[in-house]
Scaffold this motif. Structure first.
Motif, PDB file in Angstrom:
ATOM      1  N   ALA A 271       0.275   1.982  -2.887  1.00  0.00           N
ATOM      2  CA  ALA A 271       0.109   0.726  -3.620  1.00  0.00           C
ATOM      3  C   ALA A 271      -0.900   0.901  -4.746  1.00  0.00           C
ATOM      4  O   ALA A 271      -0.740   0.343  -5.837  1.00  0.00           O
ATOM      5  CB  ALA A 271      -0.337  -0.382  -2.673  1.00  0.00           C
ATOM      6  N   GLY A 272      -1.952   1.710  -4.501  1.00  0.00           N
ATOM      7  CA  GLY A 272      -2.923   1.976  -5.548  1.00  0.00           C
ATOM      8  C   GLY A 272      -2.304   2.699  -6.731  1.00  0.00           C
ATOM      9  O   GLY A 272      -2.596   2.381  -7.887  1.00  0.00           O
ATOM     10  N   GLY A 273      -1.433   3.667  -6.450  1.00  0.00           N
ATOM     11  CA  GLY A 273      -0.760   4.366  -7.533  1.00  0.00           C
ATOM     12  C   GLY A 273       0.150   3.450  -8.330  1.00  0.00           C
ATOM     13  O   GLY A 273       0.201   3.514  -9.570  1.00  0.00           O
TER      14      GLY A 273
ATOM     15  N   GLU B 132      -0.102   2.206 -12.328  1.00  0.00           N
ATOM     16  CA  GLU B 132       1.027   2.325 -13.246  1.00  0.00           C
ATOM     17  C   GLU B 132       1.280   1.012 -13.974  1.00  0.00           C
ATOM     18  O   GLU B 132       1.783   1.000 -15.098  1.00  0.00           O
ATOM     19  CB  GLU B 132       2.264   2.756 -12.459  1.00  0.00           C
ATOM     20  CG  GLU B 132       3.383   3.304 -13.305  1.00  0.00           C
ATOM     21  CD  GLU B 132       4.517   3.839 -12.456  1.00  0.00           C
ATOM     22  OE1 GLU B 132       4.837   5.025 -12.601  1.00  0.00           O
ATOM     23  OE2 GLU B 132       5.082   3.071 -11.635  1.00  0.00           O
ATOM     24  N   ARG B 133       0.900  -0.103 -13.345  1.00  0.00           N
ATOM     25  CA  ARG B 133       1.139  -1.417 -13.942  1.00  0.00           C
ATOM     26  C   ARG B 133      -0.009  -1.858 -14.858  1.00  0.00           C
ATOM     27  O   ARG B 133       0.221  -2.372 -15.946  1.00  0.00           O
ATOM     28  CB  ARG B 133       1.303  -2.483 -12.838  1.00  0.00           C
ATOM     29  CG  ARG B 133       2.456  -2.254 -11.877  1.00  0.00           C
ATOM     30  CD  ARG B 133       3.808  -2.482 -12.533  1.00  0.00           C
ATOM     31  NE  ARG B 133       4.876  -2.473 -11.548  1.00  0.00           N
ATOM     32  CZ  ARG B 133       5.500  -1.400 -11.111  1.00  0.00           C
ATOM     33  NH1 ARG B 133       5.147  -0.204 -11.593  1.00  0.00           N
ATOM     34  NH2 ARG B 133       6.470  -1.468 -10.221  1.00  0.00           N
ATOM     35  N   ILE B 134      -1.264  -1.678 -14.393  1.00  0.00           N
ATOM     36  CA  ILE B 134      -2.381  -2.273 -15.130  1.00  0.00           C
ATOM     37  C   ILE B 134      -3.326  -1.229 -15.720  1.00  0.00           C
ATOM     38  O   ILE B 134      -4.250  -1.591 -16.454  1.00  0.00           O
ATOM     39  CB  ILE B 134      -3.186  -3.249 -14.246  1.00  0.00           C
ATOM     40  CG1 ILE B 134      -3.951  -2.502 -13.152  1.00  0.00           C
ATOM     41  CG2 ILE B 134      -2.283  -4.311 -13.645  1.00  0.00           C
ATOM     42  CD1 ILE B 134      -4.899  -3.394 -12.364  1.00  0.00           C
TER      43      ILE B 134
ATOM     44  N   ALA C 278       2.035   4.236 -22.270  1.00  0.00           N
ATOM     45  CA  ALA C 278       2.636   4.830 -21.073  1.00  0.00           C
ATOM     46  C   ALA C 278       2.987   3.763 -20.053  1.00  0.00           C
ATOM     47  O   ALA C 278       4.040   3.810 -19.426  1.00  0.00           O
ATOM     48  CB  ALA C 278       1.659   5.841 -20.466  1.00  0.00           C
ATOM     49  N   ILE C 279       2.095   2.762 -19.887  1.00  0.00           N
ATOM     50  CA  ILE C 279       2.375   1.684 -18.942  1.00  0.00           C
ATOM     51  C   ILE C 279       3.625   0.933 -19.364  1.00  0.00           C
ATOM     52  O   ILE C 279       4.490   0.596 -18.552  1.00  0.00           O
ATOM     53  CB  ILE C 279       1.161   0.733 -18.855  1.00  0.00           C
ATOM     54  CG1 ILE C 279      -0.025   1.466 -18.222  1.00  0.00           C
ATOM     55  CG2 ILE C 279       1.493  -0.508 -18.065  1.00  0.00           C
ATOM     56  CD1 ILE C 279      -1.320   0.689 -18.280  1.00  0.00           C
TER      57      ILE C 279
ATOM     58  N   ALA D 256      -0.871   8.850 -11.171  1.00  0.00           N
ATOM     59  CA  ALA D 256      -1.420   7.950 -10.161  1.00  0.00           C
ATOM     60  C   ALA D 256      -0.403   7.669  -9.062  1.00  0.00           C
ATOM     61  O   ALA D 256      -0.741   7.635  -7.873  1.00  0.00           O
ATOM     62  CB  ALA D 256      -1.872   6.643 -10.811  1.00  0.00           C
ATOM     63  N   VAL D 257       0.866   7.452  -9.443  1.00  0.00           N
ATOM     64  CA  VAL D 257       1.900   7.201  -8.440  1.00  0.00           C
ATOM     65  C   VAL D 257       2.125   8.440  -7.580  1.00  0.00           C
ATOM     66  O   VAL D 257       2.288   8.349  -6.370  1.00  0.00           O
ATOM     67  CB  VAL D 257       3.214   6.758  -9.122  1.00  0.00           C
ATOM     68  CG1 VAL D 257       4.377   6.780  -8.136  1.00  0.00           C
ATOM     69  CG2 VAL D 257       3.056   5.358  -9.689  1.00  0.00           C
ATOM     70  N   VAL D 258       2.109   9.617  -8.200  1.00  0.00           N
ATOM     71  CA  VAL D 258       2.287  10.852  -7.427  1.00  0.00           C
ATOM     72  C   VAL D 258       1.176  10.996  -6.398  1.00  0.00           C
ATOM     73  O   VAL D 258       1.423  11.295  -5.222  1.00  0.00           O
ATOM     74  CB  VAL D 258       2.317  12.076  -8.363  1.00  0.00           C
ATOM     75  CG1 VAL D 258       2.312  13.375  -7.557  1.00  0.00           C
ATOM     76  CG2 VAL D 258       3.555  12.025  -9.246  1.00  0.00           C
ATOM     77  N   PHE D 259      -0.068  10.776  -6.812  1.00  0.00           N
ATOM     78  CA  PHE D 259      -1.177  10.862  -5.860  1.00  0.00           C
ATOM     79  C   PHE D 259      -1.046   9.802  -4.772  1.00  0.00           C
ATOM     80  O   PHE D 259      -1.380  10.047  -3.607  1.00  0.00           O
ATOM     81  CB  PHE D 259      -2.517  10.713  -6.581  1.00  0.00           C
ATOM     82  CG  PHE D 259      -2.914  11.924  -7.383  1.00  0.00           C
ATOM     83  CD1 PHE D 259      -2.961  13.179  -6.803  1.00  0.00           C
ATOM     84  CD2 PHE D 259      -3.249  11.808  -8.732  1.00  0.00           C
ATOM     85  CE1 PHE D 259      -3.324  14.302  -7.541  1.00  0.00           C
ATOM     86  CE2 PHE D 259      -3.626  12.916  -9.475  1.00  0.00           C
ATOM     87  CZ  PHE D 259      -3.658  14.169  -8.877  1.00  0.00           C
ATOM     88  N   GLY D 260      -0.576   8.611  -5.139  1.00  0.00           N
ATOM     89  CA  GLY D 260      -0.366   7.575  -4.130  1.00  0.00           C
ATOM     90  C   GLY D 260       0.710   7.956  -3.131  1.00  0.00           C
ATOM     91  O   GLY D 260       0.577   7.711  -1.930  1.00  0.00           O
ATOM     92  N   GLN D 261       1.793   8.551  -3.612  1.00  0.00           N
ATOM     93  CA  GLN D 261       2.848   9.003  -2.705  1.00  0.00           C
ATOM     94  C   GLN D 261       2.339  10.085  -1.760  1.00  0.00           C
ATOM     95  O   GLN D 261       2.668  10.098  -0.564  1.00  0.00           O
ATOM     96  CB  GLN D 261       4.034   9.520  -3.518  1.00  0.00           C
ATOM     97  CG  GLN D 261       4.787   8.419  -4.262  1.00  0.00           C
ATOM     98  CD  GLN D 261       5.808   8.959  -5.251  1.00  0.00           C
ATOM     99  OE1 GLN D 261       5.757  10.132  -5.642  1.00  0.00           O
ATOM    100  NE2 GLN D 261       6.736   8.113  -5.675  1.00  0.00           N
ATOM    101  N   GLN D 262       1.505  10.989  -2.277  1.00  0.00           N
ATOM    102  CA  GLN D 262       0.934  12.033  -1.434  1.00  0.00           C
ATOM    103  C   GLN D 262      -0.018  11.439  -0.395  1.00  0.00           C
ATOM    104  O   GLN D 262      -0.098  11.929   0.747  1.00  0.00           O
ATOM    105  CB  GLN D 262       0.210  13.081  -2.283  1.00  0.00           C
ATOM    106  CG  GLN D 262       1.139  13.931  -3.146  1.00  0.00           C
ATOM    107  CD  GLN D 262       2.114  14.760  -2.315  1.00  0.00           C
ATOM    108  OE1 GLN D 262       3.251  14.373  -2.092  1.00  0.00           O
ATOM    109  NE2 GLN D 262       1.658  15.918  -1.853  1.00  0.00           N
ATOM    110  N   ARG D 263      -0.745  10.378  -0.758  1.00  0.00           N
ATOM    111  CA  ARG D 263      -1.610   9.700   0.208  1.00  0.00           C
ATOM    112  C   ARG D 263      -0.791   9.023   1.294  1.00  0.00           C
ATOM    113  O   ARG D 263      -1.196   8.992   2.456  1.00  0.00           O
ATOM    114  CB  ARG D 263      -2.479   8.662  -0.507  1.00  0.00           C
ATOM    115  CG  ARG D 263      -3.556   9.244  -1.382  1.00  0.00           C
ATOM    116  CD  ARG D 263      -4.710   9.812  -0.594  1.00  0.00           C
ATOM    117  NE  ARG D 263      -5.519   8.789   0.038  1.00  0.00           N
ATOM    118  CZ  ARG D 263      -6.581   9.048   0.781  1.00  0.00           C
ATOM    119  NH1 ARG D 263      -6.947  10.307   0.992  1.00  0.00           N
ATOM    120  NH2 ARG D 263      -7.287   8.075   1.330  1.00  0.00           N
TER     121      ARG D 263
END
Length: 412
Positions: free
Chosen positions: A75-77, A81-83, A204-205, A336-343
């Motif tokens: 969710a953090g990733g 990506e959104r904000i 990018a966002i 950020a999303v990649v790191f979130g998925q790994q978490r």
């Protein structure tokens, strides 16, 4: 151009290019776990002895908090990506600071403690993917391992020092301890408010669109990370009860300090070699290190506890860094999303280890020799990783195109 040698001047040169915001971020990567680990490792004692919760309830609360802290990273990733990265880190620190305020208030009204603990874990879940993504934003692939390993070293240093600073005060003066930690987080939050947004982030966002949380997941690194955390957390969850029975609580602390020191020193120096290592070889080296360390723990004496902890730590140094690097390379999503998925994968693995490992440890202890638990865990390190071959290079799991700079938040 010839590659720089691992560690030594190459590492110093890479880190010497850090801007002032990135230096502050590395300092924060030490201060945040320092403050957190002045409190969180002692929560079981605090909840049970200070607030009077039953141990069964304490176990459920801590399991839920751990799951939120790890798996909530996805969710953090997505939020980053959104904000944006800076705003996500800022809101995460506001949430976490509120959690420590809640722990302070719980001294007067104990029911607040559970919600406050969960709030601090929510803040951690939101913060870490954005922190890592900000650290490697715009960094070329060759220098990324050095930057990530420097962040990991700072994180582990904070985790090591926090309990040493706070141990004498957790039960005797928890109010002052919570005030000090809250003040530290207020200062760190204020510093993050002054961080600049990464260049090109707004574009990018806008380009990301609204994709699912698991869209674009790099399947092999995701599953490998979950498996690595599942096996590693046999050590993390159950070494305490095993080591204290056979040595002492002080010696158990010494083992943990050795493990922290290895991550702090070895991972930055080895980061270049880990980057260049073929992924299959890195998986083999890492899981064999875990297997060797877990098997050595079965001996049960003090030298075996130290040697086993060292081997396990060297294995996870390779696995955790290489899985993150490979996920970044393969996934088309933002860092950020990649790191979130790994978490998320880490949280699933840690949770499974807590549930299944607890049953295995109980069975081994009931049989009269807890050493069998470590041998069974070591056997899993040899039997389960070969199954990852079934996931190699699926069609949807392609590497990122090199040199594509569209959307600076998405890729360097």
């Amino acid at each position: 151009m010839a590659e720089r040698p691992t560690g030594g001047p190459g590492l110093r040169t890479a880190l010497g290019t850090l801007s002032i915001p990135l230096r502050f971020l590395l300092l924060s990567s030490f201060l945040i776990p320092l403050g957190s680990f002045m409190v969180l490792p002692f929560m079981s004692v605090f909840l049970h002895e200070r607030l009077g919760m039953g141990l069964g309830t304490v176990g459920v609360v801590l399991a839920a908090a751990s799951l939120v802290q790890f798996s909530g990273g996805i969710a953090g990733g997505a939020l980053a990506e959104r904000i944006g990265l800076r705003r996500t880190m800022l809101w995460a620190l506001v949430v976490r600071t509120a959690g420590f305020v809640g722990l302070l208030l719980a001294l007067r009204w104990p029911p607040l403690a559970v919600g406050a603990l969960i709030l601090t874990c929510c803040g951690a879940a939101l913060y870490l993917p954005a922190n890592k993504a900000y650290l490697v934003h715009g960094v070329d692939e060759e220098r990324r391992p050095a930057f990530l390993s420097a962040g990991n070293a700072a994180l582990n240093a904070g985790m090591a020092v926090g309990p040493l600073v706070a141990g004498p005060f957790v039960l005797s003066s928890p109010g002052w301890l919570f005030v000090a930690v809250t003040a530290l987080f207020v200062l760190v939050t204020a510093g993050h408010a002054r961080l600049p947004a990464p260049s090109g982030e707004a574009l990018a966002i806008a380009d990301e669109g609204r994709q699912g949380l698991l869209s674009g997941v790099a399947l092999l690194p995701f599953v490998a990370n979950g498996l690595a955390f599942y096996l590693y957390f046999h050590f993390q969850h159950y070494l305490a009860v095993y080591a204290v029975e056979r040595a002492s609580s002080e010696f158990y602390s010494l083992v943990l300090l050795l493990c922290f020191a290895l991550v702090i020193v070895v991972q930055p120096l080895a980061s270049g070699a880990i980057r260049r290592m073929p992924y299959g070889l890195a998986l083999a080296v890492g899981f064999l290190g875990l297997a060797a360390g877990l098997a050595v723990l079965a001996v049960g004496n003090r030298p075996a506890l130290l040697a086993g902890g060292a081997l396990i730590t060297l294995g996870d140094i390779v696995l955790f860094l290489k899985n993150d690097l490979e996920a970044l390379r393969r996934s088309p999503r933002s860092d950020a999303v990649v790191f979130g998925q790994q978490r998320l994968a880490a949280g699933i693995g840690a949770c499974a280890s807590g549930v299944l490992g607890g049953q295995l440890y109980g069975a081994a202890e009931h049989a009269g020799d807890a050493g069998w638990f470590w041998l069974w865990a070591a056997a899993q390190c040899l039997l389960l990783p070969p199954l990852l071959v079934l996931l190699r290079r699926p069609a949807a799991d392609l590497p990122r195109p090199h040199g594509d700079t569209e959307g600076a938040l998405t890729r360097p």
